[in-house]
Design a protein around this motif. Sequence first.
Motif, mmCIF file in Angstrom:
data_model
loop_
_atom_site.group_PDB
_atom_site.id
_atom_site.type_symbol
_atom_site.label_atom_id
_atom_site.label_comp_id
_atom_site.label_asym_id
_atom_site.label_seq_id
_atom_site.Cartn_x
_atom_site.Cartn_y
_atom_site.Cartn_z
ATOM 1 N N UNK A 154 16.031 -0.556 0.880
ATOM 2 C CA UNK A 154 16.292 -1.692 1.771
ATOM 3 C C UNK A 154 16.574 -3.010 1.027
ATOM 4 N N UNK A 155 17.263 -3.923 1.679
ATOM 5 C CA UNK A 155 17.387 -5.324 1.239
ATOM 6 C C UNK A 155 17.719 -5.495 -0.228
ATOM 7 N N UNK A 156 18.617 -4.734 -0.719
ATOM 8 C CA UNK A 156 18.964 -4.921 -2.120
ATOM 9 C C UNK A 156 17.928 -4.324 -3.071
ATOM 10 N N UNK A 157 16.956 -3.587 -2.529
ATOM 11 C CA UNK A 157 15.996 -2.932 -3.430
ATOM 12 C C UNK A 157 16.669 -1.812 -4.203
ATOM 13 N N UNK A 158 17.750 -1.302 -3.616
ATOM 14 C CA UNK A 158 18.469 -0.182 -4.213
ATOM 15 C C UNK A 158 18.928 -0.546 -5.625
ATOM 16 N N UNK A 159 18.793 0.401 -6.523
ATOM 17 C CA UNK A 159 19.228 0.129 -7.892
ATOM 18 C C UNK A 159 18.079 -0.360 -8.757
ATOM 19 N N UNK A 160 17.101 -1.009 -8.124
ATOM 20 C CA UNK A 160 15.946 -1.486 -8.902
ATOM 21 C C UNK A 160 14.884 -0.397 -9.019
ATOM 22 N N UNK A 161 15.043 0.647 -8.248
ATOM 23 C CA UNK A 161 14.090 1.755 -8.214
ATOM 24 C C UNK A 161 12.643 1.261 -8.111
ATOM 25 N N UNK A 162 12.343 0.521 -7.043
ATOM 26 C CA UNK A 162 10.983 0.014 -6.903
ATOM 27 C C UNK A 162 9.988 1.141 -6.677
ATOM 28 N N UNK A 163 8.751 0.888 -7.048
ATOM 29 C CA UNK A 163 7.662 1.828 -6.766
ATOM 30 C C UNK A 163 6.964 1.357 -5.499
ATOM 31 N N UNK A 164 6.652 2.309 -4.642
ATOM 32 C CA UNK A 164 6.117 1.967 -3.322
ATOM 33 C C UNK A 164 4.750 2.627 -3.125
ATOM 34 N N UNK A 165 3.789 1.864 -2.621
ATOM 35 C CA UNK A 165 2.525 2.432 -2.116
ATOM 36 C C UNK A 165 2.448 2.033 -0.647
ATOM 37 N N UNK A 166 2.102 2.965 0.227
ATOM 38 C CA UNK A 166 2.155 2.635 1.657
ATOM 39 C C UNK A 166 1.152 3.466 2.457
ATOM 40 N N UNK A 167 0.963 3.056 3.691
ATOM 41 C CA UNK A 167 0.185 3.872 4.618
ATOM 42 C C UNK A 167 1.139 4.598 5.555
ATOM 43 N N UNK A 168 0.634 5.683 6.136
ATOM 44 C CA UNK A 168 1.368 6.405 7.169
ATOM 45 C C UNK A 168 0.756 6.085 8.526
ATOM 46 N N UNK A 169 1.082 6.889 9.539
ATOM 47 C CA UNK A 169 0.560 6.633 10.881
ATOM 48 C C UNK A 169 -0.973 6.659 10.952
ATOM 49 N N UNK A 170 -1.641 7.431 10.085
ATOM 50 C CA UNK A 170 -3.112 7.482 10.141
ATOM 51 C C UNK A 170 -3.713 6.129 9.773
ATOM 52 N N UNK A 171 -3.182 5.509 8.738
ATOM 53 C CA UNK A 171 -3.662 4.176 8.359
ATOM 54 C C UNK A 171 -3.331 3.147 9.423
ATOM 55 N N UNK A 172 -2.141 3.260 9.990
ATOM 56 C CA UNK A 172 -1.742 2.310 11.051
ATOM 57 C C UNK A 172 -2.682 2.397 12.250
ATOM 58 N N UNK A 173 -3.126 3.621 12.565
ATOM 59 C CA UNK A 173 -4.010 3.763 13.733
ATOM 60 C C UNK A 173 -5.484 3.618 13.327
ATOM 61 N N UNK A 174 -5.704 3.127 12.110
ATOM 62 C CA UNK A 174 -7.029 2.801 11.576
ATOM 63 C C UNK A 174 -7.946 4.017 11.599
ATOM 64 N N UNK A 175 -7.406 5.154 11.224
ATOM 65 C CA UNK A 175 -8.254 6.336 11.035
ATOM 66 C C UNK A 175 -9.155 6.075 9.834
#
Length: 656
Positions: A154-175
Amino acid sequence: MKNKGYMGKILHVDLAANEIREEVLPDSVYKKYLGGMGLAAYVLYEKIPAGADPLGPDNILGFLPGLLTGTGSFFTGRWMVVGKSPLTGGWGDANCGGTFSPAIKRCGYDGIFFSGISEKPVYLYMDDHVRELRDASDVWGMDAVETEEYLGKKDGNKGKQPKVACIGPAGESISLISGISTDKGRMAARSGLGAVMGSKRLKALVLAGSKRIVPHDREEIKKISQTCNKWVQFQPPFVSGPMTAFVGALLRFLPTVMAMDGMLYKIMLKKWGTVAMNQMSPEMGDSPLKNWKGSIKDWGIRKSYASNPDVFIDCEKVKYHCYACPLGCGGICTTEGKYSETHKPEYETVLSLGGFCMNEDVGAIFYLNEVLNRAGMDTISAGHAIAFAMECYEHGVITREDADGLDLTWGNSEAIVELVEKMVRREGFGHVLADGVKQAVERIGKKAEPYAVLAGGQEPAMHDSRNDPGFALHYSVEPTPGRHTLGSLLYYEMFQLWKVVKGIPKAPAMYWKGSKYNDPDKLAEFGATTSKYMTIVNSVGGCLFGAFLGAKRIRFFDWMNAATGWEFTPNQYMDKAADIHTLKQAFNVKHGLEPNKIKISERALGRPAQTEGANKGRSVEIEAMMSRYWEQFGWDGETGKPSSEHVERIAAAGGK
Ligand code: SF4
């Protein structure tokens, strides 16, 4: 930038105020707290106010690489997430391999700490020029793999090969059993820290920095790494997958134990990954079965055969290594059905969704591995919740109607799959289990309590504390209870610390099996030493599997001196680790926990003892061990609390 292997700065992100602020740390902080776990203890002990709601604005969520990450040392590419745990109410941490750890340093920081709660979903984006919180509304709702793919481009991130840490739906629903994912499905799964991230409406960190990490003496680091590598690359031929079951059975029948050398485990790990233990562990009594109630009589070789280690490498399309790892225990497996591939499941996952629920359907385990990784839910806790529900069902505590019409008979893989999917969606009976076993008991009622096996609110891992009393101790006394990665008697043997740390007792080379249960003084001394060493490993970004090769072969102490220019001895490093460990215990006390009230459930202690199987007749006298363990750190032997003078002395030496 420092030429000491660390970056000399941390970042504070206030999500409520949309403010980002750097803090430069003096060298004295690093000398005292090292990095990773130690640096986290330094920040969190001081900054999280007593009694803070783990899901409220005062909790702080930190992401840290290790002191040695990116320096050229081996086995030091793991990152750590920390915060107050909503599962245990105390210190929470989880760590993970992959490639995210150096990305934090390459943005210029030794830690990124989030406080407050954002009004809307956001993610943190950083590269060498930009540092900002960005709108995450378009990714909120995506699973962890989709999120990583989307934000990576996204947003020009392409090419920079950023590293991503994220939550999925379980984290979003505060499991409360949710974790944080990187590398499309590797999880920092324990302590429920995905829920903390979800509560802050922080979807992800996207890191694309390219700063250099400069150690003090790169040549020396290289020299040490080369000597380590020869141990890692030694790989003689080994038995076939199904034969591991017979090795386990042999170990069960022998009346004596030979101290384990980690080289043997390394050979298995390099060949198969952690699934090497799928059959061996149940046979030798290391795997809890059928919600800690069963034994090898319920899960013999014929049942475990379906998950023998060869099954997993037969469908492994590529092996992979974490950053800076010469061993490479990871793999991507091809699967059938909805998902065409998944990370090779770990032993913990195979057992918790397999023998722990009496489930022989390996196809279902591959599928659930991907479902849970994408959702960002801990597979150990999820398996526990399912097995707990199955035992409640067996005893009539819940009915088929309660379970949305599912037949929760032990081993019913179709029901297990459906129930896990419901947990992820928080739908019907899935909602009852979606926050783990402790919450499920509260939702079902007291009659379900006898079937809950917990350690301080967290589901313990898939290593039986009746087989190795060291696991019982660490499940109970660690500031983050229920964890298998912090110590056991077996780990003490493999670390072989007596070869580099002065005054450490040598583990006996051979002993009668029964004798390991009746010496609390010795077990406590081994346990305290192991806790200190794991504090070092977690402070440098180290991998437990590297540590298993022994402190003389994988030389974390020497790498620290070469990276920083310090000249501390191994004993001095162990003293620093004792201080860090004390600060974590003080964190729990500050937040109202009573250490002497936290211990693993009676069933897992062999109270009453099992009447059949590998752990027949064994029970663990945990109280004496706990008390002696606390005394090893100079804490009160009855309460497990460090004195306020002790804590003040440590905190004051932090370099302010
Ligand atoms: S041994 Fe396995 S988990 Fe450890 S760093 Fe290497 S690949 Fe990662």
